[in-house]
Design a protein around this motif. Structure first.
Motif, PDB file in Angstrom:
ATOM      1  N   LYS A  80      -0.120   7.458  -2.591  1.00 64.49           N
ATOM      2  CA  LYS A  80       0.077   5.996  -2.503  1.00 64.49           C
ATOM      3  C   LYS A  80       1.071   5.487  -3.552  1.00 64.49           C
ATOM      4  CE  LYS A  80      -3.260   5.726   0.627  1.00 64.49           C
ATOM      5  NZ  LYS A  80      -2.896   6.797   1.554  1.00 64.49           N
ATOM      6  N   TRP A  81       2.116   6.290  -3.820  1.00 62.18           N
ATOM      7  CA  TRP A  81       3.127   5.869  -4.778  1.00 62.18           C
ATOM      8  C   TRP A  81       4.011   4.792  -4.159  1.00 62.18           C
ATOM      9  CZ3 TRP A  81       5.859  10.421  -7.753  1.00 62.18           C
ATOM     10  CH2 TRP A  81       4.929  11.030  -8.612  1.00 62.18           C
ATOM     11  N   GLY A  82       4.475   3.873  -5.007  1.00 59.10           N
ATOM     12  CA  GLY A  82       5.417   2.853  -4.579  1.00 59.10           C
ATOM     13  C   GLY A  82       6.843   3.390  -4.664  1.00 59.10           C
ATOM     14  N   ILE A 107       9.524   6.042   4.775  1.00 64.36           N
ATOM     15  CA  ILE A 107       8.438   5.097   4.508  1.00 64.36           C
ATOM     16  C   ILE A 107       8.592   3.874   5.415  1.00 64.36           C
ATOM     17  CG2 ILE A 107       7.358   3.618   2.764  1.00 64.36           C
ATOM     18  CD1 ILE A 107       8.426   5.640   0.666  1.00 64.36           C
ATOM     19  N   ASP A 108       7.603   3.695   6.284  1.00 62.43           N
ATOM     20  CA  ASP A 108       7.586   2.545   7.180  1.00 62.43           C
ATOM     21  C   ASP A 108       7.258   1.293   6.354  1.00 62.43           C
ATOM     22  OD1 ASP A 108       7.293   1.376  10.012  1.00 62.43           O
ATOM     23  OD2 ASP A 108       5.368   0.856   9.070  1.00 62.43           O
ATOM     24  N   GLN A 109       8.107   0.276   6.461  1.00 60.29           N
ATOM     25  CA  GLN A 109       7.954  -0.910   5.619  1.00 60.29           C
ATOM     26  C   GLN A 109       6.652  -1.678   5.859  1.00 60.29           C
ATOM     27  OE1 GLN A 109       9.791  -1.653   2.814  1.00 60.29           O
ATOM     28  NE2 GLN A 109      10.461   0.397   3.367  1.00 60.29           N
ATOM     29  N   ALA A 114       1.173  -2.844   3.829  1.00 62.49           N
ATOM     30  CA  ALA A 114      -0.266  -2.770   4.092  1.00 62.49           C
ATOM     31  C   ALA A 114      -0.968  -1.927   3.019  1.00 62.49           C
ATOM     32  CB  ALA A 114      -0.518  -2.184   5.481  1.00 62.49           C
ATOM     33  N   VAL A 115      -0.354  -0.825   2.625  1.00 62.64           N
ATOM     34  CA  VAL A 115      -0.939   0.031   1.584  1.00 62.64           C
ATOM     35  C   VAL A 115      -0.971  -0.723   0.255  1.00 62.64           C
ATOM     36  CG1 VAL A 115      -0.536   2.107   0.180  1.00 62.64           C
ATOM     37  CG2 VAL A 115      -0.428   2.251   2.659  1.00 62.64           C
TER      38      VAL A 115
END
Length: 166
Positions: A80-82, A107-109, A114-115
């Motif tokens: 779950k890294w940004g 990475i889907d925006q 949402a994450v």
């Protein structure tokens, strides 16, 4: 004489190194800097290292764009890294800006937002005993450490705040 054996660095031939590196690149995607490091650790000279890297690329064992895509997608989905943290890690591995950009395409925006929201809500709930301002600071700090952008974090926090004020 015993010390001579311990101090002597064993050097692989370029062909031995190539066989090792095919396996090294085969079980996990690698970036160029990791492969270079591995080749130098095998005691090879710069010219051999450059030639072997070219050969690994030509034969499809080494592909930095593929590495960046796998790295970015994996670290986002698993840890779950940004984006900021992913970009920093790829730069540390000396991946080109072009390939970093390609990696981020994984990475889907919508999923990303949402994450981020899910992480913020979970942290916000975990800190419900804290004073309001401390709760907000700790939540923001946590998400920034995970590499999420300040603007995104701020807008999600604002949504949560307005929902909890109703």
């Amino acid at each position: 004489e015993k010390n001579d054996l311990l101090n002597r660095k064993t050097t692989a031939t370029p062909e031995q190194a190539f066989m090792k590196l095919k396996h090294y690149c085969g079980y996990q995607e690698r970036c160029h800097s990791e492969v270079k490091e591995k080749l130098y650790s095998l005691g090879l000279r710069k010219t051999d290292v450059e030639q072997l890297i070219s050969r690994l690329i030509e034969e499809g064992y080494l592909n930095e764009e593929r590495f960046a895509r796998q790295f970015a997608g994996g670290y986002f989905r698993q840890k779950k890294w940004g984006i900021n943290k992913i970009v920093y890690a790829l730069r540390q591995k000396k991946v080109s800006e072009y390939n970093i950009k390609k990696g981020l395409d994984e990475i889907d925006q919508e999923e990303y937002a949402a994450v981020a929201e899910k992480l913020i809500r979970a942290k916000w709930l975990a800190l419900k005993e804290e004073q309001y301002i401390i709760r907000e600071v700790k939540t923001r700090t946590y998400l920034m450490q995970k590499g999420y952008e300040p603007g995104l974090v701020q807008s999600i926090l604002k949504t949560i705040r307005s929902a909890s004020n109703e």
